[in-house]
Write an enzyme that holds these catalytic residues in place. Structure first.
Site, PDB file in Angstrom:
ATOM      1  N   SER A  93      41.560  44.669  23.816  1.00 56.22           N
ATOM      2  CA  SER A  93      41.167  45.915  23.153  1.00 56.22           C
ATOM      3  C   SER A  93      40.680  46.934  24.194  1.00 56.22           C
ATOM      4  O   SER A  93      40.946  48.133  24.067  1.00 56.22           O
ATOM      5  CB  SER A  93      40.074  45.656  22.127  1.00 56.22           C
ATOM      6  OG  SER A  93      38.944  45.086  22.744  1.00 56.22           O
TER       7      SER A  93
ATOM      8  N   ASN B 223      32.843  39.212  26.593  1.00 54.62           N
ATOM      9  CA  ASN B 223      33.103  40.526  27.170  1.00 54.62           C
ATOM     10  C   ASN B 223      33.123  40.348  28.683  1.00 54.62           C
ATOM     11  O   ASN B 223      32.105  40.079  29.305  1.00 54.62           O
ATOM     12  CB  ASN B 223      31.990  41.492  26.758  1.00 54.62           C
ATOM     13  CG  ASN B 223      32.231  42.881  27.318  1.00 54.62           C
ATOM     14  OD1 ASN B 223      32.774  43.035  28.406  1.00 54.62           O
ATOM     15  ND2 ASN B 223      31.838  43.882  26.573  1.00 54.62           N
ATOM     16  N   LYS B 224      34.334  40.497  29.270  1.00 55.06           N
ATOM     17  CA  LYS B 224      34.435  40.123  30.686  1.00 55.06           C
ATOM     18  C   LYS B 224      33.663  41.059  31.612  1.00 55.06           C
ATOM     19  O   LYS B 224      33.383  40.713  32.740  1.00 55.06           O
ATOM     20  CB  LYS B 224      35.889  39.948  31.124  1.00 55.06           C
ATOM     21  CG  LYS B 224      36.770  41.174  31.126  1.00 55.06           C
ATOM     22  CD  LYS B 224      38.166  40.772  31.579  1.00 55.06           C
ATOM     23  CE  LYS B 224      39.102  41.972  31.694  1.00 55.06           C
ATOM     24  NZ  LYS B 224      39.353  42.638  30.428  1.00 55.06           N
TER      25      LYS B 224
ATOM     26  N   ARG C 234      47.523  43.173  23.345  1.00 51.84           N
ATOM     27  CA  ARG C 234      48.594  42.228  23.705  1.00 51.84           C
ATOM     28  C   ARG C 234      48.126  40.797  23.529  1.00 51.84           C
ATOM     29  O   ARG C 234      46.930  40.506  23.477  1.00 51.84           O
ATOM     30  CB  ARG C 234      49.045  42.441  25.150  1.00 51.84           C
ATOM     31  CG  ARG C 234      47.945  42.262  26.207  1.00 51.84           C
ATOM     32  CD  ARG C 234      47.938  40.918  26.863  1.00 51.84           C
ATOM     33  NE  ARG C 234      46.760  40.717  27.679  1.00 51.84           N
ATOM     34  CZ  ARG C 234      45.678  40.080  27.287  1.00 51.84           C
ATOM     35  NH1 ARG C 234      45.584  39.584  26.078  1.00 51.84           N
ATOM     36  NH2 ARG C 234      44.641  39.922  28.094  1.00 51.84           N
TER      37      ARG C 234
ATOM     38  N   GLU D  37      48.254  32.778  32.815  1.00 53.70           N
ATOM     39  CA  GLU D  37      46.867  33.247  32.708  1.00 53.70           C
ATOM     40  C   GLU D  37      46.178  33.285  34.064  1.00 53.70           C
ATOM     41  O   GLU D  37      46.293  32.348  34.861  1.00 53.70           O
ATOM     42  CB  GLU D  37      46.114  32.296  31.760  1.00 53.70           C
ATOM     43  CG  GLU D  37      45.206  33.026  30.816  1.00 53.70           C
ATOM     44  CD  GLU D  37      45.948  34.002  29.917  1.00 53.70           C
ATOM     45  OE1 GLU D  37      45.982  35.203  30.254  1.00 53.70           O
ATOM     46  OE2 GLU D  37      46.487  33.575  28.891  1.00 53.70           O
ATOM     47  N   HIS D  38      45.475  34.361  34.305  1.00 56.07           N
ATOM     48  CA  HIS D  38      44.703  34.552  35.540  1.00 56.07           C
ATOM     49  C   HIS D  38      45.580  34.457  36.788  1.00 56.07           C
ATOM     50  O   HIS D  38      45.168  33.898  37.810  1.00 56.07           O
ATOM     51  CB  HIS D  38      43.559  33.529  35.639  1.00 56.07           C
ATOM     52  CG  HIS D  38      42.429  33.827  34.689  1.00 56.07           C
ATOM     53  ND1 HIS D  38      41.489  34.790  34.953  1.00 56.07           N
ATOM     54  CD2 HIS D  38      42.116  33.316  33.480  1.00 56.07           C
ATOM     55  CE1 HIS D  38      40.622  34.831  33.943  1.00 56.07           C
ATOM     56  NE2 HIS D  38      40.999  33.961  33.033  1.00 56.07           N
TER      57      HIS D  38
ATOM     58  N   ASP E 285      47.551  43.800  31.318  1.00 56.63           N
ATOM     59  CA  ASP E 285      47.236  44.373  30.006  1.00 56.63           C
ATOM     60  C   ASP E 285      47.741  45.812  29.894  1.00 56.63           C
ATOM     61  O   ASP E 285      48.312  46.215  28.886  1.00 56.63           O
ATOM     62  CB  ASP E 285      45.720  44.344  29.768  1.00 56.63           C
ATOM     63  CG  ASP E 285      45.124  42.976  30.037  1.00 56.63           C
ATOM     64  OD1 ASP E 285      45.898  41.999  30.087  1.00 56.63           O
ATOM     65  OD2 ASP E 285      43.898  42.882  30.220  1.00 56.63           O
TER      66      ASP E 285
HETATM   67  C1  GLA Z   1      42.192  39.924  31.594  1.00 56.76           C
HETATM   68  C2  GLA Z   1      42.649  40.840  32.727  1.00 56.76           C
HETATM   69  C3  GLA Z   1      44.116  40.599  33.040  1.00 56.76           C
HETATM   70  C4  GLA Z   1      44.363  39.117  33.294  1.00 56.76           C
HETATM   71  C5  GLA Z   1      43.798  38.261  32.176  1.00 56.76           C
HETATM   72  C6  GLA Z   1      43.875  36.782  32.444  1.00 56.76           C
HETATM   73  O1  GLA Z   1      42.840  40.269  30.407  1.00 56.76           O
HETATM   74  O2  GLA Z   1      42.459  42.188  32.366  1.00 56.76           O
HETATM   75  O3  GLA Z   1      44.501  41.393  34.128  1.00 56.76           O
HETATM   76  O4  GLA Z   1      43.869  38.755  34.542  1.00 56.76           O
HETATM   77  O5  GLA Z   1      42.442  38.569  31.918  1.00 56.76           O
HETATM   78  O6  GLA Z   1      45.195  36.366  32.516  1.00 56.76           O
END
Ligand code: GLA
Length: 458
Positions: free
Chosen positions: A146, A233-234, A43, A49-50, A190
């Site tokens: 992804s 990479n979060k 997506r 955001e956040h 997501d």
């Molecule tokens: C990542 C998280 C989402 C969202 C975005 C930031 O993609 O998986 O849930 O928090 O960051 O908007």
């Protein structure tokens, strides 16, 4: 209905060839033919955001890039995973003993999240195995989700192999929860858009209860994705969880100041709902109740009347234990203002005034500034890319996804698209690529795509 153009047919042919190739590779890997296939899209978040994990609505759309998995259920309890990209190594495990290693975000762990989510939802302990071959074309670590697409695809694969069914909303909720096994505390955006997306429309995603409403995007303008090529990479860093924690702490401190029961409050949205005030009023409350200087753990403990030990065990996640300063004022300001921008964006799309593209673009620009200055989730390359995109004709441009790298999304008037692409290519990518041919995956126009689905034939 619009006639199918040559471009649409080209896309269909390419999708068909991809499937045939996957079937062939599956056959040479496992010596059999897949019984079914599942796709789940990535997506792009247009705005918001956040804020999903703070309880607020977001406005994403699915992209055409996706995770595609060819599947054959087997009678043994072995789960065998392979990937068409050789950098992702084969993996196998016993379906009844799934361990997800939070210390290394390896690709197969995302599959395991979806698998485990469904297994747990139905309380199943005696699962049979599957052979799966995964083919993804969403650039990894680029903010296009992804990893969630893989979790969602795996969830739907598992559900289908079991011969069970669930609604898209249930699937999205299960996958949002199970992706947290990887160690990041994401919201549900997501996974929700991966299941609930529909071709041709962006969606306003609202939470508690989860629902999706169509948002008609303006004709005459195009959304363009540009990858900064800075990978983030979060799950491999603590940036993301630190922000989630800061928002949670801001919610608790605001609640305490306003004499609410702060101990049960987790999200900034709950504070607003309990006070029954507007987002604009919440922004004023933040001004009064929080200070711009960063908070130390000691100060937070003093404000909330808790010990450092309680703070570490009850509030901090394993990867935020050593954080010594928390910017609560800035994070809360971002969240409440971004939540307001999402609602304004949707309203403008509904009203469709003559200057719609300009108004939406302004909101996207404000969103980027807030992400950069208040939420501090940008990086120099993203800021530079946003500036370049605006310089060459975007009405609005902003980072999309978690940030700290990854992609920008820009709103570009349709008549400027080709010059925009050529100029951004030259100004940003030629410098990195040394003048080589543009990489299609880094800069492309996108349209709202459809959601996850199962199909039987290649
Ligand atoms: C990542 C998280 C989402 C969202 C975005 C930031 O993609 O998986 O849930 O928090 O960051 O908007």
């Amino acid at each position: 209905m619009a006639a199918e153009g040559p471009a649409t047919r080209q896309v269909q042919v390419a999708a068909h060839l991809r499937l045939l190739k996957l079937k062939e590779m599956f056959n040479s890997k496992f010596g059999s033919i897949p019984k079914f296939y599942v796709r789940a899209p990535g997506r792009v978040n247009i705005i918001g955001e956040h804020i999903d994990y703070c309880g607020y609505s977001v406005l994403p759309m699915a992209v055409e890039q996706d995770m595609l998995i060819a599947v054959e259920p087997v009678t043994t309890p072995t789960l065998q995973l392979a990937n068409t990209n050789p950098i992702y190594l084969d993996f196998s495990a016993c379906a009844n003993n799934i361990q997800i290693d939070q210390t290394k975000p390896l690709w197969h762990n995302y599959f395991l999240c979806g698998f485990k989510g469904i297994q747990e939802h139905f309380g199943l302990s005696n699962l049979t195995g599957m052979n799966c071959l995964v083919d993804g074309n969403i650039p990894p670590n680029s903010g296009l989700s992804s990893s969630s697409a893989l979790v969602c695809c795996a969830g739907l694969v598992t559900l289908t192999a079991l011969g069970m069914s669930l609604s898209k909303v249930e699937l999205a909720e299960i996958c949002a929860k199970s992706e947290r096994y990887i160690g990041t505390q994401g919201g549900g955006m997501d996974q929700s858009i991966s299941f609930l997306a529909e071709e041709g429309t962006a969606k306003l995603i609202e939470f508690s209860p989860l629902r999706a409403t169509d948002v008609k995007l303006p004709s005459g303008a195009v959304f363009v994705i540009a990858n900064s090529r800075v990978e983030m990479n979060k799950a491999a860093t603590s940036h993301f969880n630190i922000r989630v924690t800061e928002c949670r702490l801001a919610a608790k401190l605001l609640a305490k100041q306003k004499n609410l029961r702060w101990d049960t409050i987790l999200r900034l949205e709950e504070v607003q709902a309990k006070l029954g005030v507007s987002l604009e009023e919440m922004l004023m409350i933040v001004e009064d109740a929080l200070h711009p200087a960063a908070y130390s753990p000691e100060e937070i403990c003093r404000c909330l009347g808790m010990s450092l030990e309680e703070f570490r065990t009850q509030i901090l996640s394993p990867n935020t234990q050593d954080v010594l300063s928390f910017k609560l004022y800035q994070r809360a300001k971002h969240v409440y203002s971004e939540a307001a921008r999402v609602l304004q964006f949707k309203k403008i799309c509904e009203e469709a005034p003559d200057n719609i593209v300009q108004l939406l673009g302004e909101l996207m620009n404000q969103s980027h500034v807030s992400c950069r200055d208040m939420y501090e989730c940008s990086c120099p390359e993203l800021d530079q890319l946003v500036d370049i995109c605006r310089k060459f004709g975007a009405q609005g441009s902003r980072l999309t996804g978690a940030g700290w790298g990854g992609c920008t999304v820009s709103l570009v008037p349709a008549e400027k698209l080709s010059s925009f692409l050529a100029n951004v290519q030259e100004a940003y990518y030629q410098r990195i690529d040394g003048g080589s041919a543009p990489e299609k995956q880094s800069l492309f126009a996108t349209k709202p795509g459809g959601g996850a689905l199962v199909f039987l034939e290649a």
